[in-house]
Write an enzyme that holds these catalytic residues in place. Sequence first.
Site, short mmCIF file in Angstrom:
data_model
loop_
_atom_site.label_atom_id
_atom_site.label_comp_id
_atom_site.label_asym_id
_atom_site.label_seq_id
_atom_site.Cartn_x
_atom_site.Cartn_y
_atom_site.Cartn_z
N LYS A 20 -29.80 -28.92 14.18
CA LYS A 20 -29.59 -27.53 14.60
C LYS A 20 -30.77 -27.06 15.45
CE LYS A 20 -29.61 -22.83 12.73
NZ LYS A 20 -29.77 -22.01 11.50
N ASP A 76 -33.24 -17.04 16.85
CA ASP A 76 -32.11 -16.46 16.12
C ASP A 76 -32.38 -15.00 15.83
OD1 ASP A 76 -29.87 -15.95 14.66
OD2 ASP A 76 -30.53 -17.01 12.86
N LYS A 80 -30.74 -9.26 12.74
CA LYS A 80 -31.73 -9.37 11.67
C LYS A 80 -32.70 -8.20 11.75
CE LYS A 80 -31.96 -14.46 11.72
NZ LYS A 80 -31.58 -14.75 10.32
N ASP A 108 -36.10 -21.77 13.91
CA ASP A 108 -34.70 -22.08 13.63
C ASP A 108 -34.21 -23.27 14.47
OD1 ASP A 108 -32.62 -21.49 11.94
OD2 ASP A 108 -31.65 -20.08 13.30
N ASP A 142 -24.61 -13.97 11.97
CA ASP A 142 -25.90 -14.58 11.63
C ASP A 142 -25.72 -15.87 10.84
OD1 ASP A 142 -28.65 -14.75 11.71
OD2 ASP A 142 -28.96 -13.52 9.92
N GLU A 202 -24.67 -18.59 12.19
CA GLU A 202 -24.36 -19.23 13.46
C GLU A 202 -24.63 -20.72 13.48
OE1 GLU A 202 -28.46 -19.54 13.41
OE2 GLU A 202 -27.29 -17.78 12.87
N ARG A 216 -24.06 -23.15 11.42
CA ARG A 216 -22.95 -24.01 11.01
C ARG A 216 -21.89 -24.13 12.10
NH1 ARG A 216 -21.98 -20.31 5.93
NH2 ARG A 216 -24.23 -20.22 6.28
#
Length: 488
Positions: free
Chosen positions: A254, A259, A266, A277, A336, A338, A340
């Site tokens: 990933k 993010d 967030k 991230d 959020d 995201e 996956r």
Amino acid sequence: MRGSIVVGNARESVDAVAYIAGREKLDWLRSIDPLVDHVVGLGDFRAELEETVLLYRRDGVPRVILSGAGGEDEWIGHVERLRVAVAAAVRRARRLKSVKRLGIVVEESLVEKAAGEGAGKAWAIEQALVAADMANYAYSLHGRGEKPHVLAEVRLEPGDDEVLEAARAVAEGVRLARDVANAPANIMNPEGLEQAARELASRLGLGIRVLHCEELESLGMGGILAVGGGSDVEPRLIILEYHGGGKRVAVVGKAVAFDAGGLDLKPPQAMLEMKYDKSGGAAALGIVAAAARLRLPVDLVALIPAVENMPSGRSYKPLDVIKMYNGVTVEIGNTDAEGRLIMADALAYAAERYKPDIMLDLATLTGAAVVALGNHAAALMSNNEELASKLEKAAWRAGEPAWRLPTWPVYEKQLESKTADTNNVGGRWAGVITAAKFLEKFVDGRPWAHLDIAGVAWVQEKGPWKPYYPSGATGWGVRTVIELLRSL
């Protein structure tokens, strides 16, 4: 910023020499010279784990560092005792700006005990060298201010050239992962990740393909396109291939370069660590780099979906329904969640195009993993008992513990949607497991394992606390997957 790890006489042409031993070998330490004998005899050094003492002497090497490896009863095992003690010595030497070259002498029985937990003495020495390099790491973009002090050379005794080359290969992979994860989002955005991958491919002779928006659209990669659609920097899928023969392995990492949470924004404080991230993608880069340098007999493909999850008029929205590469439709319960989505497209593509014998993924996927395991272990989930067992053992050998959680079918019910094949979130409970169950829908039944590294990918308030993680990104996962690939 980097120094060099070497092997050879640790007491020649160095500014300091460190002696590594456990509590059971205080007599060996006392035999080194009268000064050490005196300090140990006074009880001022007991060789506890991570304990260090700095001594000065007039003759020979002017500085002596004693570094403890604890006792036989340490729960972390012998090889991790070795790594921690070596790293603690390096950290102690780095506090002395005048020390440029450090020699390290490891008490023989500690190496032998560590060897018994892995692949022999050469492997144990390699682990010590990698730990030394990790402890000597610093990421700095200082222009004019004082940069962190890094040792120009760390020399380990014992060791040979073959061991050194293997250690340098693994250490380079870990460094690459840490550099990419540590880089700020304005430097290492999706475009920067592509550039880093192309430079790596050119240097190591790897195959590389990068799928940009036009091709992502033609392939129907709705997850990557949706998540990356809110940013001015276009999303892409970076694919690196190393051909060493043997089993076919796909590693998906990933890489959300930043993010912000998308429209489910967030809070500001939570964004301060979101450059990390991309740690899963960073680890995937490090894994393929190390595998290529080690010339491992595997066919390895690393797939890195690279996006920024930003709010804008083009952002995907809660309750949108998107269609993934394998045709599965997904209702968006939260923008959020995201990671996956981009991972799912990459996994499905890897399963169909490469037909791997083994599929792995690494992702800073859920806060639930941190709630469950803190900052001391990754969460491991798998659809294959044999693969899960091998990966768990590899993680322990590497000093990157992973704890297995269930993937029972009952958890799928939490992902049910009334308007699509599945939702991308399963509610508050068992969030780390429902995220894995979502990913499982995209692996086409192939042997697959998922590592949620959200708690361990960088040094947070509660850890992980190890002397070879001074601060910032840890490169977690590179050493584990390399150990797994070696075991194949």
